[in-house]
Design an enzyme around this catalytic site. Structure first.
Site, mmCIF file in Angstrom:
data_model
loop_
_atom_site.group_PDB
_atom_site.id
_atom_site.type_symbol
_atom_site.label_atom_id
_atom_site.label_comp_id
_atom_site.label_asym_id
_atom_site.label_seq_id
_atom_site.Cartn_x
_atom_site.Cartn_y
_atom_site.Cartn_z
ATOM 1 N N CYS A 48 5.819 4.533 0.464
ATOM 2 C CA CYS A 48 4.819 4.480 -0.453
ATOM 3 C C CYS A 48 6.492 4.938 -1.960
ATOM 4 O O CYS A 48 6.972 5.898 -1.630
ATOM 5 C CB CYS A 48 4.055 5.426 -1.048
ATOM 6 S SG CYS A 48 3.003 4.062 -0.057
ATOM 7 N N ARG A 77 -2.166 -6.307 -3.504
ATOM 8 C CA ARG A 77 -2.385 -5.176 -3.629
ATOM 9 C C ARG A 77 -2.250 -4.901 -4.827
ATOM 10 O O ARG A 77 -1.939 -3.531 -4.846
ATOM 11 C CB ARG A 77 -2.292 -4.599 -2.025
ATOM 12 C CG ARG A 77 -2.135 -3.255 -1.877
ATOM 13 C CD ARG A 77 -2.275 -2.701 -0.710
ATOM 14 N NE ARG A 77 -2.775 -2.213 -0.142
ATOM 15 C CZ ARG A 77 -2.566 -0.778 0.249
ATOM 16 N NH1 ARG A 77 -1.838 -0.763 -0.488
ATOM 17 N NH2 ARG A 77 -3.183 0.382 0.279
HETATM 18 P P1 XMP Z 1 1.759 6.318 6.623
HETATM 19 O O1 XMP Z 1 2.520 7.457 5.927
HETATM 20 O O2 XMP Z 1 0.729 6.180 7.740
HETATM 21 O O3 XMP Z 1 1.138 5.548 5.337
HETATM 22 O O4 XMP Z 1 2.932 5.067 6.597
HETATM 23 C C1 XMP Z 1 0.732 3.863 5.865
HETATM 24 C C2 XMP Z 1 -0.128 3.818 4.203
HETATM 25 O O5 XMP Z 1 0.646 3.627 2.822
HETATM 26 C C3 XMP Z 1 -0.093 2.168 2.075
HETATM 27 N N1 XMP Z 1 1.103 1.576 1.649
HETATM 28 C C4 XMP Z 1 1.723 1.510 0.037
HETATM 29 N N2 XMP Z 1 1.500 2.437 -0.129
HETATM 30 N N3 XMP Z 1 3.046 0.928 -1.659
HETATM 31 C C5 XMP Z 1 2.805 2.080 -1.292
HETATM 32 O O6 XMP Z 1 2.512 2.683 -2.556
HETATM 33 C C6 XMP Z 1 3.358 0.548 -0.260
HETATM 34 O O7 XMP Z 1 4.236 -0.688 0.111
HETATM 35 C C7 XMP Z 1 2.375 0.036 0.955
HETATM 36 N N4 XMP Z 1 2.564 -0.217 1.918
HETATM 37 C C8 XMP Z 1 1.385 0.430 3.049
HETATM 38 C C9 XMP Z 1 -1.157 2.274 2.588
HETATM 39 O O8 XMP Z 1 -2.516 2.517 2.485
HETATM 40 C C10 XMP Z 1 -0.974 2.488 3.794
HETATM 41 O O9 XMP Z 1 -2.602 2.359 5.067
#
Ligand code: XMP
Length: 492
Positions: free
Chosen positions: A311, A407
């Site tokens: 993120c 999203r």
């Molecule tokens: P982890 O830390 O488990 O996080 O890899 C997965 C979660 O990250 C969110 N997610 C995003 N958040 N930009 C964001 O700010 C993105 O591109 C993105 N893609 C996923 C999402 O909540 C996921 O479950």
């Protein structure tokens, strides 16, 4: 000694999991007495608190089957057409064994002209209609096809006529015994006289060596529990219809900032149209955001903004919250209404899972933790001699180009700004192996805290019996491996 959570999290700081540490409590039970069964949402019970993220490098049908077999659940991503997403749900629900399968079908009047027609399968199943959910007539094996001199002949001229199959709900040992007994390499799965899937001996052999699976997540429909992500646009209502028809047991409204009129309207729409279907809202990180969605009728809340490994939301938009604080704050209000909380993002190891659950979450949602597994979509490649798999944020430009922009963009936004990155994670092997070990580590953490279940952990935290402290930078360094010239990081 130490601080009660109530005091620690009310001092104006935003804490991540690594910032805080629990003080040990009193042990009066063995590790195996710890129960991790929980709820994903009001009406979805799980036997382990693990959820796979709705991301296109994490949750497709193979992950969904494996997570359900482990007693958790996966949320199938929506970065594809509604029918593509529905097909992944159907595929996951078509069997009871956590295997990978990609069956290829043909009709008897078809032709196989290239070896590529077999995809990664060793056989093509021949059915009346030439597709899944049709009467089984026989099969063509790759080795038989290779021996053909004229590849232009129709399949019925050389196929093996056979309706040998096993029921779709057969378990691993039944399928294993069948394949052994008949000395076969694969067997089709049949439901109501129609083929729904195929299981190969290779996959059965792979799974046999993993820790024994205890209780899988089976829904009221008698099939694996599978969740699905949707957005909050007008066209998502039509998508929802596809997903419900395919058997989705729960839907997650996938948004990085869930406290919006769009989401509140969608929650009300889902509850009105499908009163039996649980709807999870989010993401939220504050008490006010959570209160709005609870009032709208959500059955579960997803917590986290900018804490995910891929993120960049906090950097790009200056909005978000440290994940430990967010989970604690949202859980404190959600628990009053009996709404389970999913701690989403920022999980790198078992200690983070313990922290999320003890701070009030009922489950953890994981992306990067699962993305390097056998069950995640995509093939392995090599980087500097290390086996890796691609993992990308759903707000990365690459993913948004494929459609996930709902999203991260408002309805009118025309210019795309990335809120995530594209990267890669190391090969971790099968979730069927590393999740049981991870759960054992989580149980040890609970035991150290004197908590024999999630409920007892939440009670201990609320009654101020569990104490925490903030770790200084030096304490965090001390708490990790340090001072060694080299070491091998292996936990099991
Ligand atoms: P982890 O830390 O488990 O996080 O890899 C997965 C979660 O990250 C969110 N997610 C995003 N958040 N930009 C964001 O700010 C993105 O591109 C993105 N893609 C996923 C999402 O909540 C996921 O479950």
């Amino acid at each position: 000694d130490g601080f009660a959570a109530e005091k620690l999290f009310n001092q104006g700081y935003s804490y991540t999991y690594d910032d805080v540490i629990f003080l040990p409590h009193y042990i009066d039970f063995p590790t195996d007495a710890v129960q991790l069964d929980t709820r994903l949402s009001r009406n979805i019970p799980l036997s382990i608190p693990c959820v796979a993220s709705p991301m296109d490098t994490v949750s497709e049908s193979h992950m969904a089957v494996a997570m359900a077999a482990l007693g958790g659940i996966a949320i199938i991503h929506s970065n594809t057409t509604p029918s593509g997403q529905a097909a992944m749900i159907r595929s996951a629900k078509s069997r009871r064994v956590p295997i990978h399968s990609n069956p290829i079908f043909s009709s008897p009047s078809g032709r196989i002209v290239s070896i590529d027609d077999f995809g990664d399968s060793q056989c093509i199943l021949v059915t009346e209609s030439g597709s899944v959910k049709s009467k089984l007539l026989g099969y063509v094996s790759k080795s038989d096809w290779m021996k053909l001199s004229d590849k232009e002949v129709k399949i019925y001229d050389y196929m093996v006529n056979s309706s040998v199959s096993v029921p779709w709900s057969s378990n691993l040992s039944e399928i294993d015994a069948f394949l052994e007994g008949k000395s076969r390499d694969f067997v089709p799965l049949v439901r109501d006289d129609e083929v729904v899937d195929v299981v190969t001996k290779e996959e059965v052999e792979r799974i046999k060596g993993y820790p024994k699976l205890v209780a899988g997540s089976i829904g009221a429909d008698g099939e694996w529990l599978v969740g699905a992500a949707i957005g909050t646009r007008e066209q998502d209502r039509e998508r929802l219809e596809h997903l419900v028809k395919a058997g989705a047991n729960v839907v997650v409204l996938d948004s990085s900032q869930g406290n919006s009129i769009y989401q509140i309207e969608m929650i009300k729409y889902v509850k009105k149209m499908y009163p039996e279907l649980d709807v999870i809202g989010g993401n939220v990180v504050t008490v006010n955001q959570a209160a709005n969605l609870i009032q709208a009728g959500v059955d579960g809340l997803r917590v986290g903004m900018g804490s995910g490994s891929i993120c960049t939301t906090q950097e790009v938009c200056a909005v978000g919250r440290g994940q430990a604080t967010a989970v604690y704050k949202v859980s404190s209000i959600a628990s009053k209404s009996g709404v389970p909380v999913i701690a989403d993002g920022g999980i790198s190891y078992s200690g983070h899972i313990v922290k999320a659950l003890v701070l009030g979450a009922s489950t953890v949602m994981m992306g990067s933790f699962l993305a390097g597994s056998t069950e995640a979509p995509g093939a392995y490649s090599y980087l500097n001699g290390q086996r890796i798999k691609k993992y990308r944020g759903m707000g990365s430009l690459e993913a948004m180009t494929k459609g996930s922009d709902a999203r991260y963009l408002g309805d009118t936004a025309k210019l795309k700004i990335a809120q995530g990155v594209v990267g890669a994670v190391a090969d971790k092997g099968s979730v069927l192996k590393f999740i049981p070990y991870t759960m054992q580590a989580v149980k040890q953490g609970f035991q150290d805290l004197g908590a024999s279940s999630l409920l007892s952990a939440h009670d201990l935290l609320r009654s101020r019996e569990l104490r925490l402290e903030v770790r200084t930078g030096a304490a965090q360094v001390e708490g990790a491996v340090h001072g060694l010239v080299s070491y091998e990081k292996k936990s099991f």
